[in-house]
Design a protein around this motif. Sequence first.
Motif, PDB file in Angstrom:
ATOM      1  N   SER A   1       0.845  -1.194   0.000  1.00 53.80           N
ATOM      2  CA  SER A   1       0.000   0.000   0.000  1.00 53.80           C
ATOM      3  C   SER A   1       0.880   1.244   0.000  1.00 53.80           C
ATOM      4  N   TYR A   2       0.479   2.228  -0.788  1.00 54.95           N
ATOM      5  CA  TYR A   2       1.274   3.434  -0.968  1.00 54.95           C
ATOM      6  C   TYR A   2       0.387   4.668  -0.793  1.00 54.95           C
ATOM      7  N   ARG A   3       0.960   5.691  -0.211  1.00 57.50           N
ATOM      8  CA  ARG A   3       0.254   6.971  -0.140  1.00 57.50           C
ATOM      9  C   ARG A   3       0.470   7.718  -1.450  1.00 57.50           C
ATOM     10  N   VAL A   4      -0.597   8.263  -1.997  1.00 53.93           N
ATOM     11  CA  VAL A   4      -0.506   9.014  -3.247  1.00 53.93           C
ATOM     12  C   VAL A   4      -0.071  10.441  -2.928  1.00 53.93           C
ATOM     13  N   LEU A   5       1.107  10.824  -3.426  1.00 52.02           N
ATOM     14  CA  LEU A   5       1.643  12.160  -3.179  1.00 52.02           C
ATOM     15  C   LEU A   5       1.141  13.174  -4.196  1.00 52.02           C
ATOM     16  N   ASP A   6       0.933  12.709  -5.424  1.00 50.61           N
ATOM     17  CA  ASP A   6       0.573  13.651  -6.486  1.00 50.61           C
ATOM     18  C   ASP A   6      -0.100  12.903  -7.630  1.00 50.61           C
ATOM     19  N   ILE A   7      -1.057  13.568  -8.271  1.00 53.62           N
ATOM     20  CA  ILE A   7      -1.691  13.041  -9.480  1.00 53.62           C
ATOM     21  C   ILE A   7      -1.508  14.086 -10.574  1.00 53.62           C
ATOM     22  N   ASP A   8      -0.821  13.715 -11.627  1.00 56.96           N
ATOM     23  CA  ASP A   8      -0.557  14.622 -12.745  1.00 56.96           C
ATOM     24  C   ASP A   8      -1.415  14.178 -13.926  1.00 56.96           C
ATOM     25  N   TYR A   9      -2.555  14.833 -14.094  1.00 54.22           N
ATOM     26  CA  TYR A   9      -3.480  14.426 -15.146  1.00 54.22           C
ATOM     27  C   TYR A   9      -2.929  14.740 -16.532  1.00 54.22           C
ATOM     28  N   ALA A  10      -2.172  15.821 -16.650  1.00 55.71           N
ATOM     29  CA  ALA A  10      -1.642  16.216 -17.956  1.00 55.71           C
ATOM     30  C   ALA A  10      -0.702  15.152 -18.518  1.00 55.71           C
ATOM     31  N   TYR A  11       0.119  14.557 -17.640  1.00 58.26           N
ATOM     32  CA  TYR A  11       1.081  13.544 -18.081  1.00 58.26           C
ATOM     33  C   TYR A  11       0.653  12.130 -17.695  1.00 58.26           C
ATOM     34  N   GLN A  12      -0.573  11.992 -17.220  1.00 56.22           N
ATOM     35  CA  GLN A  12      -1.128  10.689 -16.840  1.00 56.22           C
ATOM     36  C   GLN A  12      -0.155   9.911 -15.954  1.00 56.22           C
ATOM     37  N   SER A  13       0.187  10.511 -14.833  1.00 55.87           N
ATOM     38  CA  SER A  13       1.109   9.859 -13.913  1.00 55.87           C
ATOM     39  C   SER A  13       0.711  10.167 -12.476  1.00 55.87           C
ATOM     40  N   ILE A  14       1.093   9.277 -11.584  1.00 51.05           N
ATOM     41  CA  ILE A  14       0.887   9.505 -10.161  1.00 51.05           C
ATOM     42  C   ILE A  14       2.209   9.250  -9.443  1.00 51.05           C
ATOM     43  N   THR A  15       2.389   9.886  -8.299  1.00 53.25           N
ATOM     44  CA  THR A  15       3.590   9.694  -7.501  1.00 53.25           C
ATOM     45  C   THR A  15       3.206   9.016  -6.197  1.00 53.25           C
ATOM     46  N   LEU A  16       3.871   7.909  -5.892  1.00 53.38           N
ATOM     47  CA  LEU A  16       3.549   7.101  -4.722  1.00 53.38           C
ATOM     48  C   LEU A  16       4.651   7.192  -3.675  1.00 53.38           C
ATOM     49  N   HIS A  17       4.255   7.040  -2.421  1.00 50.41           N
ATOM     50  CA  HIS A  17       5.209   7.071  -1.307  1.00 50.41           C
ATOM     51  C   HIS A  17       5.165   5.758  -0.549  1.00 50.41           C
ATOM     52  N   ASP A  18       6.333   5.148  -0.379  1.00 52.99           N
ATOM     53  CA  ASP A  18       6.490   3.942   0.431  1.00 52.99           C
ATOM     54  C   ASP A  18       7.183   4.357   1.729  1.00 52.99           C
ATOM     55  N   PRO A  19       6.542   4.197   2.886  1.00 57.76           N
ATOM     56  CA  PRO A  19       7.145   4.657   4.146  1.00 57.76           C
ATOM     57  C   PRO A  19       8.443   3.949   4.503  1.00 57.76           C
ATOM     58  N   HIS A  20       8.711   2.797   3.884  1.00 53.85           N
ATOM     59  CA  HIS A  20       9.940   2.058   4.184  1.00 53.85           C
ATOM     60  C   HIS A  20      10.979   2.194   3.078  1.00 53.85           C
ATOM     61  N   MET A  21      10.853   3.247   2.296  1.00 54.98           N
ATOM     62  CA  MET A  21      11.813   3.522   1.234  1.00 54.98           C
ATOM     63  C   MET A  21      12.884   4.473   1.755  1.00 54.98           C
ATOM     64  N   SER A  22      14.131   4.231   1.397  1.00 54.84           N
ATOM     65  CA  SER A  22      15.219   5.110   1.819  1.00 54.84           C
ATOM     66  C   SER A  22      15.182   6.425   1.042  1.00 54.84           C
ATOM     67  N   THR A  23      15.683   7.479   1.672  1.00 54.89           N
ATOM     68  CA  THR A  23      15.811   8.789   1.029  1.00 54.89           C
ATOM     69  C   THR A  23      17.214   9.309   1.319  1.00 54.89           C
ATOM     70  N   CYS A  24      17.435  10.586   1.093  1.00 48.40           N
ATOM     71  CA  CYS A  24      18.742  11.166   1.386  1.00 48.40           C
ATOM     72  C   CYS A  24      18.912  11.400   2.889  1.00 48.40           C
ATOM     73  N   GLU A  25      17.801  11.418   3.623  1.00 45.85           N
ATOM     74  CA  GLU A  25      17.854  11.663   5.064  1.00 45.85           C
ATOM     75  C   GLU A  25      17.799  10.383   5.888  1.00 45.85           C
ATOM     76  N   THR A  26      17.256   9.310   5.302  1.00 49.06           N
ATOM     77  CA  THR A  26      17.060   8.073   6.055  1.00 49.06           C
ATOM     78  C   THR A  26      17.371   6.858   5.194  1.00 49.06           C
ATOM     79  N   ILE A  27      18.163   5.939   5.732  1.00 47.63           N
ATOM     80  CA  ILE A  27      18.437   4.669   5.060  1.00 47.63           C
ATOM     81  C   ILE A  27      17.677   3.579   5.811  1.00 47.63           C
ATOM     82  N   VAL A  28      16.806   2.875   5.107  1.00 45.71           N
ATOM     83  CA  VAL A  28      15.991   1.823   5.714  1.00 45.71           C
ATOM     84  C   VAL A  28      16.459   0.471   5.179  1.00 45.71           C
ATOM     85  N   LEU A  29      16.970  -0.373   6.071  1.00 51.52           N
ATOM     86  CA  LEU A  29      17.444  -1.701   5.688  1.00 51.52           C
ATOM     87  C   LEU A  29      16.538  -2.768   6.309  1.00 51.52           C
TER      88      LEU A  29
END
Length: 224
Positions: free
Chosen positions: A9-37
């Motif tokens: 399950s993913y939280r929807v961060l953004d829906i871009d209708y013009a480019y028919q795309s959505i951006t999803l967030h996984d809470p257990h995904m690493s970023t530049c601030e947090t590394i999740v192993l």
Amino acid sequence: LMFHISSGSYRVLDIDYAYQSITLHDPHMSTCETIVLGGKGNGFEAEDWRAPYFNPTSDNVFMLIGCSPKSPIFQGFPEKKLPCHNISGMSCEEYMSCPAWDTVGYRQPSLSSGSGPAMCCAVGFESVKAINLSKLECEGYSSAYNLAPLKLRGPSDWAYGIRVKYELQGSDAFCRACVATSGTCGYESVDSGGLRHVCICDHHNSTTNCDSVDRPTGASSTIP
């Protein structure tokens, strides 16, 4: 708004209708601030019936972290021609300059955790078809995308998330008719396991437009 597929399950961060795309967030995904192993991340893997029209965009990079030498990622490739590479101007070399790597004990200039494969391997979705940490034998992952025409200054400026392109055949004409009657174009699952267009109106949903009294039943609606 949440989006559910076979990998999680993913939280929807953004829906871009013009480019028919959505951006999803996984809470257990690493970023530049947090590394999740620990293999906690959802990754991304859609059902077979959904995969033909719902996949991460070509400018989305998946950076696989801590993969086993026996990972399918490294099988069938000469040592100097691994599938890891720069995607849309983003690479593991840059990603591993993030301060979060201090917390797990790995820093540049060495990307390798010893004599084995690189600690981080950047791949596009097309090269692996599914980001499943268990099957790929990886400890974690990060996902980022770049919509800017110019190269970003560094990983702290990257947009983190899973940017997914969706496509429904014949959607343009349907959506125009729906929007013309003050509706929002979407789709819904049906009992047979597929999807169909739905026009989301103020007080009901319709398989045609908001001026119609046709109301689909027995399915949940989703804005693409």
